[in-house]
Design an enzyme around this catalytic site. Sequence first.
Site, PDB file in Angstrom:
ATOM      1  N   GLY A  42      36.787  34.739  28.856  1.00 52.11           N
ATOM      2  CA  GLY A  42      35.435  35.229  28.598  1.00 52.11           C
ATOM      3  C   GLY A  42      34.790  35.842  29.524  1.00 52.11           C
ATOM      4  N   HIS A  48      39.525  43.249  29.969  1.00 50.91           N
ATOM      5  CA  HIS A  48      39.533  42.514  28.818  1.00 50.91           C
ATOM      6  C   HIS A  48      39.646  43.416  27.606  1.00 50.91           C
ATOM      7  CE1 HIS A  48      37.191  39.162  31.188  1.00 50.91           C
ATOM      8  NE2 HIS A  48      38.646  38.690  31.142  1.00 50.91           N
ATOM      9  N   GLY A 159      46.720  41.433  32.137  1.00 50.62           N
ATOM     10  CA  GLY A 159      46.679  42.165  32.958  1.00 50.62           C
ATOM     11  C   GLY A 159      47.272  42.349  34.162  1.00 50.62           C
ATOM     12  N   LYS A 161      46.284  42.882  37.165  1.00 46.01           N
ATOM     13  CA  LYS A 161      45.278  42.384  37.889  1.00 46.01           C
ATOM     14  C   LYS A 161      45.690  40.887  38.563  1.00 46.01           C
ATOM     15  CE  LYS A 161      41.153  40.530  39.191  1.00 46.01           C
ATOM     16  NZ  LYS A 161      40.566  39.436  38.431  1.00 46.01           N
ATOM     17  N   ASP A 162      46.207  40.004  37.622  1.00 51.10           N
ATOM     18  CA  ASP A 162      46.648  38.738  37.665  1.00 51.10           C
ATOM     19  C   ASP A 162      48.079  38.747  37.864  1.00 51.10           C
ATOM     20  OD1 ASP A 162      43.834  36.927  37.663  1.00 51.10           O
ATOM     21  OD2 ASP A 162      43.854  38.424  36.123  1.00 51.10           O
ATOM     22  N   VAL A 188      42.353  47.525  35.361  1.00 50.37           N
ATOM     23  CA  VAL A 188      41.040  48.484  35.100  1.00 50.37           C
ATOM     24  C   VAL A 188      40.011  48.386  36.171  1.00 50.37           C
ATOM     25  CG1 VAL A 188      38.976  49.060  33.596  1.00 50.37           C
ATOM     26  CG2 VAL A 188      41.363  48.431  32.576  1.00 50.37           C
ATOM     27  N   ARG A 199      34.113  37.812  37.866  1.00 54.96           N
ATOM     28  CA  ARG A 199      33.615  37.065  38.854  1.00 54.96           C
ATOM     29  C   ARG A 199      32.457  38.026  39.671  1.00 54.96           C
ATOM     30  NH1 ARG A 199      38.338  33.702  39.342  1.00 54.96           N
ATOM     31  NH2 ARG A 199      37.616  31.569  39.564  1.00 54.96           N
TER      32      ARG A 199
HETATM   33  P1  AMP Z   1      40.560  36.159  32.592  1.00 51.87           P
HETATM   34  O1  AMP Z   1      39.667  36.275  31.402  1.00 51.87           O
HETATM   35  O2  AMP Z   1      40.188  36.457  33.772  1.00 51.87           O
HETATM   36  O3  AMP Z   1      41.504  35.081  32.415  1.00 51.87           O
HETATM   37  O4  AMP Z   1      41.687  37.406  32.183  1.00 51.87           O
HETATM   38  C1  AMP Z   1      42.102  37.477  31.100  1.00 51.87           C
HETATM   39  C2  AMP Z   1      43.169  38.592  30.914  1.00 51.87           C
HETATM   40  O5  AMP Z   1      42.521  39.822  31.267  1.00 51.87           O
HETATM   41  C3  AMP Z   1      43.993  38.476  31.866  1.00 51.87           C
HETATM   42  O6  AMP Z   1      45.660  38.828  31.327  1.00 51.87           O
HETATM   43  C4  AMP Z   1      43.719  39.221  33.056  1.00 51.87           C
HETATM   44  O7  AMP Z   1      44.831  39.732  33.955  1.00 51.87           O
HETATM   45  C5  AMP Z   1      43.266  40.319  32.239  1.00 51.87           C
HETATM   46  N1  AMP Z   1      42.219  41.244  33.131  1.00 51.87           N
HETATM   47  C6  AMP Z   1      41.436  40.685  33.926  1.00 51.87           C
HETATM   48  N2  AMP Z   1      40.678  41.638  34.687  1.00 51.87           N
HETATM   49  C7  AMP Z   1      41.382  42.751  34.516  1.00 51.87           C
HETATM   50  C8  AMP Z   1      41.380  44.072  34.932  1.00 51.87           C
HETATM   51  N3  AMP Z   1      40.440  44.453  35.739  1.00 51.87           N
HETATM   52  N4  AMP Z   1      42.050  45.169  34.355  1.00 51.87           N
HETATM   53  C9  AMP Z   1      43.059  44.622  33.400  1.00 51.87           C
HETATM   54  N5  AMP Z   1      43.069  43.211  32.929  1.00 51.87           N
HETATM   55  C10 AMP Z   1      42.258  42.368  33.609  1.00 51.87           C
END
Ligand code: AMP
Length: 298
Positions: A42, A48, A159, A161-162, A188, A199
């Site tokens: 979220g 996202h 993503g 990013k992770d 992104v 964060r």
């Molecule tokens: P999170 O909500 O942070 O667990 O992220 C959910 C999904 O969004 C995961 O697959 C992340 O790698 C992806 N995500 C988070 N930040 C980015 C970003 N800046 N660019 C692309 N994907 C992202």
Amino acid sequence: MNDFTMPESHTVRIARNVTALSDMLRPHRERGRRIGFVPTMGAFHAGHLSLMRTSHAACDVTVVSLFVNPTQFGDASDLAAYPRDEAGDARLAETAGADILFAPDVAEMYPVGFDTRVSVGAVALPLEGVARGTSHFEGVATVVLKLFNMVRPTVAYFGQKDFQQTCVVRQFVRDLNVPVDVVVRPTVREPDGLAMSSRNVRLSPAAREQARALSEALFAIEHAVAHGERDVAGLEALGVRALAARDIGPRDIEYLAGTDTEKLQPVSRVTGPTLFAVAARVGGVRLIDNIIVAPTAT
Ligand code: AMP
């Protein structure tokens, strides 16, 4: 064709439990439709939303999960401070083409008596595995496998990013024969290069300025590789200097490392695709970023 057509504009439907989710997905499954899935915690941002749009473009129905998974947080204060805005998220998800928002509570995901963990091997150990402990990726792998079994998607979107998380997911999908295609999409970024992250809203204005250093470090490394530098220790030092230039010192840096892109083991030379990954605390907020570089043919 007597199949009903999806209306052009749609509203996102919220499922709070697995029964409701299954009921919503049944007509799609019965018709053999492609189900796209975006797992999230979220506090949506453009990263996202890009995953949701990609799914919407490639699949017949897009499911987004919103679950702040307590088992992947080692630090209770980090979990407590994690930003939450479900109503805002539902609106954003709708604009990005999501059809179903699956937002279970903790009791739905971990009912009394829950007692299984998915433990991924070598690829989960370095980098985030060291910084956050082995329980972090156990928590991630366990919740993502549960979500895969609940949604049973055709394709799941993650993503870059992770990046290590995508390696962990690919590993258990292969090892456990999970019938899902895993697609990884580019990171992104904000206009100044900062990787979008839920964060980031916790950064003070001063820390937000400092946070630019992570992508500056990675882009400096990329630039040096493009100009022929191949020595990973030298490239890591270059990155550390870029962090120091914005007052992010050794005590703030959890890691800045060059590794291979398969098992994430340290390498000494850039001879093929090489991951440079960084984790640092900036103004009390833990940020991560990475880039994959490769030697050019010239
Ligand atoms: P999170 O909500 O942070 O667990 O992220 C959910 C999904 O969004 C995961 O697959 C992340 O790698 C992806 N995500 C988070 N930040 C980015 C970003 N800046 N660019 C692309 N994907 C992202």
